[in-house]
Design a protein around this motif. Structure first.
Motif, short mmCIF file in Angstrom:
data_model
loop_
_atom_site.label_atom_id
_atom_site.label_comp_id
_atom_site.label_asym_id
_atom_site.label_seq_id
_atom_site.Cartn_x
_atom_site.Cartn_y
_atom_site.Cartn_z
N ASP A 321 31.48 41.29 36.61
CA ASP A 321 32.17 42.24 35.74
C ASP A 321 31.40 43.55 35.61
O ASP A 321 31.97 44.64 35.73
N GLY A 324 31.49 45.47 38.91
CA GLY A 324 32.83 45.99 39.14
C GLY A 324 33.12 47.21 38.29
O GLY A 324 33.67 48.21 38.76
N TRP A 325 32.72 47.15 37.03
CA TRP A 325 32.96 48.29 36.14
C TRP A 325 32.12 49.50 36.54
O TRP A 325 32.59 50.64 36.50
N ILE A 337 37.88 46.42 42.09
CA ILE A 337 38.89 45.46 41.67
C ILE A 337 38.61 44.06 42.20
O ILE A 337 38.90 43.07 41.53
N LEU A 340 36.09 42.56 39.78
CA LEU A 340 36.68 42.33 38.46
C LEU A 340 37.67 41.17 38.50
O LEU A 340 37.79 40.42 37.52
N ARG A 341 38.36 41.01 39.61
CA ARG A 341 39.22 39.82 39.76
C ARG A 341 38.37 38.55 39.82
O ARG A 341 38.74 37.52 39.25
N THR A 344 37.35 37.12 36.53
CA THR A 344 38.41 36.46 35.76
C THR A 344 39.16 35.44 36.60
O THR A 344 40.25 35.01 36.22
N HIS A 360 38.39 45.58 31.41
CA HIS A 360 37.86 46.21 32.61
C HIS A 360 38.82 46.03 33.79
O HIS A 360 39.12 46.99 34.52
N ARG A 361 39.30 44.82 33.98
CA ARG A 361 40.22 44.57 35.10
C ARG A 361 41.50 45.37 34.93
O ARG A 361 41.99 46.01 35.87
N GLU A 365 43.14 48.28 37.36
CA GLU A 365 44.48 48.08 37.91
C GLU A 365 45.40 49.25 37.56
O GLU A 365 46.21 49.68 38.40
N HIS A 377 46.80 42.46 31.65
CA HIS A 377 45.39 42.19 31.36
C HIS A 377 44.86 43.01 30.18
O HIS A 377 44.06 42.50 29.39
#
Length: 435
Positions: A321, A324-325, A337, A340-341, A344, A360-361, A365, A377
């Motif tokens: 996470d 990704g952020w 992305i 971040l996927r 989760t 964040h996700r 998106e 989300h």
């Protein structure tokens, strides 16, 4: 020492007394390996409880002295080294020492406690579950309860985690033990958006043990969620005075920023940098906190570089996470992305229900034009905890307003097209032949 043997947290005064006693013992008998190991473990615990990383080099010297005095069969020193590595965020080191302790003494529960922490930090959640099962067959103390709740939380079983902590807190035999359990219960309540319940747990933890300084930061978080910002600021300031952890400085700085107090926020970000630098000098890895800070308030490219290294060392969902952020903040949404996927993705350990991860996700998106998943989300983030961040929760609400409601009638091609019905061809009847 009795508390440690039973798996219960010791109070700070008791830790101080143990440290003084063991220091005197090793001065009198420098070859007393058990006293060196007990001293090292006490230093680790005190450093973790007070966020004073200066105890960690002392702990390492004590534990190495224990190993030097008894190189073979010294499981107490191995347990201490595993705990020290975990306290520093060195998850590979914690796994190394924990596995060595288990190999040496497979019937000793404390060896498995270090392994549960190590595997969780490394993102190996299945291995953490297996280590927890082994540990649960050997002990029933508070150390097991705290790790059980942590594993349940990471699996998304928040109600089960809360029930385990509640039952254990009712049975706790010491104030420090009760406070540790109430603290974790408060953290869970805040994560699921129940700020008033969280505040009750943090207050009860402090009533049981005024030295449970992490509960002060918990109070700050809960009070901010309830809109009681002046009280939240005071709670955070007390927490930083008693336990100056970098993550508290980040949370306080973001609370100041949400109140348009930019100067005060920058001062706290300076405190964060100074504390992280000091802890780094003592062997502590604060990459996740520093990466999150740099991504949102500093140099996003530097955050990406730092977090790539952390992801390589310990590919946990938290690292996925954070990286990704940071990639999103640095302008690389296509790579962001995927991570971040992953954070989760239930098939890859992303079962923890985190409002921050979901936001964040969803935010990325939205940037990619994936408005349906973004709406889902970001909305999930606000359902989990409507006040998950003083800075990001308002942005999540603004994003939901901007996204609006989905188009009426559902998405196109929601149902498969109806099959064409073909009428059977009529049989041609031959005309009668003329005679």
């Amino acid at each position: 020492m009795i508390a440690a043997a039973a798996g219960a947290p010791a109070s700070l005064p008791d830790l101080g007394a143990l440290i003084a006693e063991r220091q005197a013992q090793v001065r009198a008998n420098p070859r007393d390996d058990r006293s060196w190991a007990a001293l090292g473990a006490a230093y680790v615990e005190r450093g973790a409880r007070t966020a004073d990383s200066a105890y960690y080099p002392k702990a390492e010297r004590a534990l190495r002295s224990s190993l030097a005095a008894r190189p073979e069969g010294n499981v107490e020193a191995l347990d201490g080294l595993a705990a020290l590595a975990a306290a520093r965020g060195d998850w590979r080191g914690a796994r190394k020492w924990g596995e060595a302790a288990v190999k040496l003494a497979p019937g000793r529960w404390s060896a498995y406690s270090g392994l549960v922490d190590a595997y969780q930090g490394l993102g190996d959640y299945k291995a953490a579950g297996r280590a927890l099962e082994k540990m649960s067959g050997l002990t029933s103390g508070t150390a097991l309860t705290l790790r059980t709740a942590a594993v349940y939380r990471d699996r998304g079983w928040r109600e089960d985690a809360a029930a385990v902590l509640s039952d254990a807190a009712a049975r706790a035999s010491t104030p420090a033990e009760r406070a540790a359990l109430l603290l974790r219960a408060g953290d869970l309540a805040w994560e699921r958006g129940e700020a008033a319940d969280a505040l009750r747990h943090f207050d009860a933890a402090l009533a049981a043990d005024p030295d449970c300084h992490a509960a002060l930061a918990g109070r700050g978080r809960a009070l901010a969620s309830l809109g009681r910002t002046s009280q939240a600021l005071q709670a955070y300031q007390r927490a930083l005075a008693e336990r100056p952890a970098p993550e508290y400085a980040l949370e306080l700085g973001e609370l100041y920023e949400s109140l348009d107090l930019g100067g005060a926020a920058r001062a706290q970000y300076g405190v964060l940098r100074a504390r992280a630098a000091l802890q780094g000098a003592h062997g502590v890895d604060d990459a996740l906190v520093l990466g999150r800070f740099e991504a949102d308030h500093g140099d996003a490219d530097a955050a990406v570089e730092r977090l790539r290294a952390e992801w390589k060392r310990a590919p946990s969902v938290a690292a996925a996470d954070a990286l990704g952020w940071a990639l999103h903040r640095a302008g690389d949404d296509d790579e962001a992305i995927g991570l971040l996927r992953r954070a989760t993705d239930r098939q890859k350990g992303g079962t923890v229900r985190s409002a921050l991860f979901m936001y964040h996700r969803g935010a990325v998106e939205r940037e990619l034009g994936l408005y349906g998943p973004a709406r889902r989300h970001i909305g999930e983030a606000l359902r989990i905890n409507p006040a998950f961040s003083p800075l990001l929760a308002p942005r999540a609400r603004e994003a939901m307003e901007a996204l609006g409601e989905p188009p009426e009638g559902g998405p196109e091609q929601m149902w498969p097209p109806k099959p064409k019905v073909f009428a059977p061809a009529r049989k041609q009847v031959a005309a009668p032949k003329r005679r």
